[in-house]
Each structure stands twice: as structure tokens, then as C-alpha cells.
Motif scaffolding. Structure first.
Motif, short mmCIF file in Angstrom:
data_model
loop_
_atom_site.label_atom_id
_atom_site.label_comp_id
_atom_site.label_asym_id
_atom_site.label_seq_id
_atom_site.Cartn_x
_atom_site.Cartn_y
_atom_site.Cartn_z
N LEU A 10 46.46 37.84 28.50
CA LEU A 10 47.11 38.28 29.79
C LEU A 10 47.97 37.15 30.08
O LEU A 10 49.31 37.44 30.36
CB LEU A 10 46.13 38.86 30.87
CG LEU A 10 46.72 39.51 32.05
CD1 LEU A 10 47.50 40.60 31.60
CD2 LEU A 10 45.60 39.82 33.01
N LEU A 11 47.39 35.87 30.42
CA LEU A 11 48.45 35.02 31.15
C LEU A 11 49.26 34.60 29.76
O LEU A 11 50.49 34.01 30.48
CB LEU A 11 47.53 33.78 31.27
CG LEU A 11 46.50 34.08 32.47
CD1 LEU A 11 45.74 32.68 32.78
CD2 LEU A 11 47.37 34.40 33.55
N LEU A 12 48.95 34.61 28.61
CA LEU A 12 50.00 34.34 27.66
C LEU A 12 51.17 35.35 27.65
O LEU A 12 52.37 34.86 27.61
CB LEU A 12 49.28 34.43 26.24
CG LEU A 12 48.69 33.16 25.96
CD1 LEU A 12 48.05 33.38 24.46
CD2 LEU A 12 49.75 32.07 25.34
N LEU A 42 42.20 45.65 27.40
CA LEU A 42 42.85 45.50 28.71
C LEU A 42 43.91 46.98 28.81
O LEU A 42 43.85 47.14 30.47
CB LEU A 42 43.96 44.41 28.25
CG LEU A 42 43.74 43.10 28.27
CD1 LEU A 42 44.61 42.11 27.88
CD2 LEU A 42 43.10 42.58 29.36
N SER A 43 44.25 47.42 28.28
CA SER A 43 44.89 48.71 28.59
C SER A 43 43.88 49.60 29.22
O SER A 43 44.15 50.30 30.19
CB SER A 43 45.53 49.38 27.24
OG SER A 43 46.55 48.67 26.80
N ALA A 44 42.58 49.93 28.65
CA ALA A 44 41.70 50.75 29.39
C ALA A 44 41.14 50.19 30.72
O ALA A 44 40.71 51.13 31.54
CB ALA A 44 40.41 50.71 28.31
N ALA A 45 41.57 48.97 31.08
CA ALA A 45 41.10 48.42 32.16
C ALA A 45 42.29 48.67 33.29
O ALA A 45 42.27 48.21 34.43
CB ALA A 45 40.82 46.87 32.23
N GLY A 46 43.57 49.15 33.06
CA GLY A 46 44.50 49.58 33.68
C GLY A 46 45.56 48.43 33.72
O GLY A 46 46.75 48.70 34.61
N VAL A 47 45.56 47.78 32.84
CA VAL A 47 46.68 46.60 32.69
C VAL A 47 47.81 47.16 31.86
O VAL A 47 47.74 47.71 30.95
CB VAL A 47 46.38 45.44 31.87
CG1 VAL A 47 47.30 44.55 31.87
CG2 VAL A 47 45.08 44.80 32.66
N PRO A 48 49.08 47.22 32.47
CA PRO A 48 50.14 47.86 32.03
C PRO A 48 50.84 47.28 30.97
O PRO A 48 51.73 46.27 31.07
CB PRO A 48 51.25 47.81 33.22
CG PRO A 48 50.89 47.01 34.18
CD PRO A 48 49.55 46.56 34.20
N LEU A 49 50.35 47.25 29.61
CA LEU A 49 50.68 46.46 28.77
C LEU A 49 51.08 47.47 27.64
O LEU A 49 50.41 48.40 27.24
CB LEU A 49 49.26 45.76 28.00
CG LEU A 49 49.45 44.76 27.11
CD1 LEU A 49 48.20 43.62 27.13
CD2 LEU A 49 49.58 45.22 25.73
N TYR A 50 52.22 47.18 26.78
CA TYR A 50 52.85 48.06 25.89
C TYR A 50 53.18 47.34 24.63
O TYR A 50 53.27 46.09 24.64
CB TYR A 50 54.26 48.64 26.55
CG TYR A 50 54.16 49.22 27.89
CD1 TYR A 50 53.64 50.80 27.94
CD2 TYR A 50 53.93 48.86 29.03
CE1 TYR A 50 53.65 51.31 29.08
CE2 TYR A 50 53.88 49.50 30.28
CZ TYR A 50 53.66 50.77 30.40
OH TYR A 50 53.31 51.58 31.42
#
Length: 332
Positions: A10-12, A42-50
Motif C-alpha cells: 500500500l505504501l509503495l 486490499l480491495s476486499a478491505a475497502g482500499v480504493p485500488l484499481y
């Protein structure tokens, strides 16, 4: 641990922007398949990652998304605050910036890690200069640092140890090194190493430069230190050493001791001036045979010392070293 890896991923993305699965796998030292699974988690945890497909694709975070540093472990939080070098930052003109950054990081930490950070930052203090060494004045250090960060060449008046001492140089600053309290700038063309405190004048330019491909400042500095003794001691001296006497540096062409135990050796020296001081410390335990100018220099010094301490020699022979002293009264 998976949780630590997810935070690192995530930090990267937060710091570097768009990255491919292969790039993330290389950074995290895992397989591409593992990156796919971590992205799904991460996506399942709600992080807006595309993820975008195609040649210019990759993973990215929604613009403006930021995460708090809740993924730091206690050891990482302690190391972060221990790594701060306020003295060096202040010399670079970044003292207030470092303090502000640490304040923001501290505010972002959860309470339990904040306690660890406060505990580690108090009992440790970095004092880079060695004992008996004064602090070098480096008025142009912020300017050199600015040139390093902006990739701009500078024009300097530099003082070196050999003639002519003051020379004009155009430098392309690749990086700065703080060694034992002294700042050095590694600069092209070359590259070569310069002491920042020996810069007498500096003029900034708008001329951009490009660092050599693959240039590694840490690797360069390690090699520079390793080769420093050989590069510094380019002269040679032939001496005789009394039994039990050793020299601080490596010796060459050492002959077998004679019947009195004296050894004839060849040793690398920096200069006649430097060797003169080094050999004087050995007293009567060394005799210089070559070069002639060093032997003459030592003989002259010994003659001057003999003259200076002539009264001690007369006293040892039973004569009054200063017959007129009694009539002049006590020395004040």
C-alpha cells in the motif's frame, strides 16, 4: 508476515504511484501471483485500488487517497525516530523540516507506538565529529545540497593541498557524504571527492546535468575509502628499524634483520613533511636512508634540538649549564 507485506504494498503505491505487478513483486521479493492475492485482499478491505490492463497499465490508488501509518511495528517506529540526525539536517538547512516531519509521523502513530517513539528518541544522541576535532565551517553546504537535489552544476573556488592551492572548478554534484563530522561532495566529471569546507566561493548555475547510469553513492564511497591509503601514500622511503620498532602502515621489501636485530624496510609515505613528523615520533628507533631530502630534514631537526637542549647536556657532564644564572637571581 502477510499484514506487513500488505502495508508495504500500500505504501509503495502511495509513494510511487502506478506500479505493475512485476514491479511490486520485485520490490516485495514475492511472486507475481502473491501480488495478485494481496491486491485482492486490499480491495476486499475497502482500499480504493484499481488495476489497468495494457502496456502502460498497472495498479494505482484512487487520486487523493492517503493512509495513516498504522502498519508500523514498534521496532519500525523506534528505528524511524532513532534515524533522525538533527545536527546534519540543521547544517543542510532542513532542521525545521525534519522536526515538522517527525511531528507529523508521531501524530499519525497509534498511542502504543507513540510511546515507543518517545522512549527511543530521548536516550540516544548522535554526535558525529570525533574527539579533539573542531567543527568545520561549511557556509556553502546548503547551496551544494540544493544543487544535488535540483541536478544543477555549480562553479566554485576550491582550496586544495597542493600548488596551486586555490583553483576554479565546475562541479556536477552527485551526492553528499557526512564522514566523522566532515561533509564531502562527490561530483563529476570523474567523479571526484571534494571537502565542502574547502569551498571558498560558490556560484549556482541553471545548467542541468545527468548522473551516470547506475551511479551508486554508497558503493562509490565504500570504494573510495578502501583505496584511500594507497591513493594518499604515493611516495616511498627506505628506513632501518631497531628491534621491536613497528611502523603504523604496511611495509614493503622487508630484509632479514642484521646481527644487531635492525631491519631494512621500504614503506609508503604521504609526503616528506608528513613522514618527517611520523619518523620523529620513533626517536632513535629508526634511521632514514632514502630519500635524501627526508634524511637531511631529520638531521637538521635533530641538530636544532641538540642545540636547544645543550644546557641539559652540559649538566650531565657536571658543568653549570648557565654560570650567570646565580648572579642574575631567580628566573621569574
Amino acid at each position: 508476515m502477510k499484514s506487513s507485506r500488505l502495508v508495504s504494498l500500500l505504501l509503495l503505491l502511495q509513494t510511487r504511484g502506478r506500479m505493475t505487478a512485476a514491479q511490486l513483486a520485485e520490490e516485495l521479493e514475492v511472486s507475481v501471483r502473491t501480488v495478485y492475492r494481496d491486491v485482492e485482499a486490499l480491495s476486499a478491505a475497502g482500499v480504493p485500488l484499481y488495476g489497468d490492463a495494457g502496456h502502460a497499465g498497472g495498479y494505482r490508488l484512487l487520486d487523493g487517497y492517503r493512509t495513516r501509518l498504522t502498519g508500523l511495528t514498534a521496532g519500525e517506529a523506534e528505528a524511524l525516530f532513532l534515524a533522525g540526525a538533527p545536527g546534519a539536517a540543521a547544517q543542510l538547512g532542513l532542521g525545521s523540516v525534519l522536526a515538522a516531519a517527525q511531528l507529523k509521523v508521531r501524530a499519525a502513530l497509534p498511542p502504543e507506538l507513540r510511546v515507543h517513539a518517545d522512549r527511543i528518541s530521548g536516550p540516544f544522541h548522535l554526535d558525529a565529529p570525533g574527539w579533539y576535532a573542531g567543527v568545520d565551517e561549511t557556509p556553502y553546504l546548503p547551496d551544494v545540497a540544493d544543487a544535488v537535489w535540483r541536478g544543477r552544476a555549480v562553479q566554485v573556488l576550491y582550496r586544495r593541498w597542493r600548488e596551486p592551492t586555490d583553483v576554479e572548478r565546475r562541479l556536477e554534484p552527485y551526492g553528499l557524504v557526512l564522514k566523522a563530522g566532515r561533509w564531502y561532495v562527490v561530483a563529476g566529471p570523474g567523479p571526484r571527492t571534494y571537502r565542502v569546507d574547502q569551498i571558498l566561493r560558490l556560484s549556482a548555475t541553471d545548467e542541468e546535468f545527468t548522473r551516470p547510469d547506475g551511479f551508486d553513492l554508497a558503493g562509490y564511497w565504500a570504494a573510495y575509502q578502501r583505496d584511500f591509503p594507497a591513493r594518499l601514500r604515493t611516495g616511498r622511503a627506505v628506513v632501518r628499524l631497531a628491534p621491536g620498532v613497528t611502523l603504523p602502515g604496511p611495509v614493503q621489501d622487508e630484509a632479514e634483520p642484521d646481527r644487531d636485530g635492525w631491519r631494512r624496510v621500504t614503506v609508503a609515505i604521504e609526503s616528506v613533511d608528513h613522514a618527517h613528523a611520523e619518523f620523529l615520533r620513533l626517536g632513535t628507533g629508526v634511521e632514514v636512508l632514502h630519500p635524501p631530502e627526508l634524511r637531511t630534514r631529520l638531521a637538521r631537526t635533530v641538530a636544532e634540538l641538540t642545540e636547544r637542549y645543550a644546557d641539559v647536556r652540559d649538566h650531565d657532564r657536571g658543568r653549570d649549564p648557565d654560570p650567570g644564572r646565580a648572579s642574575r637571581g631567580p628566573v621569574r
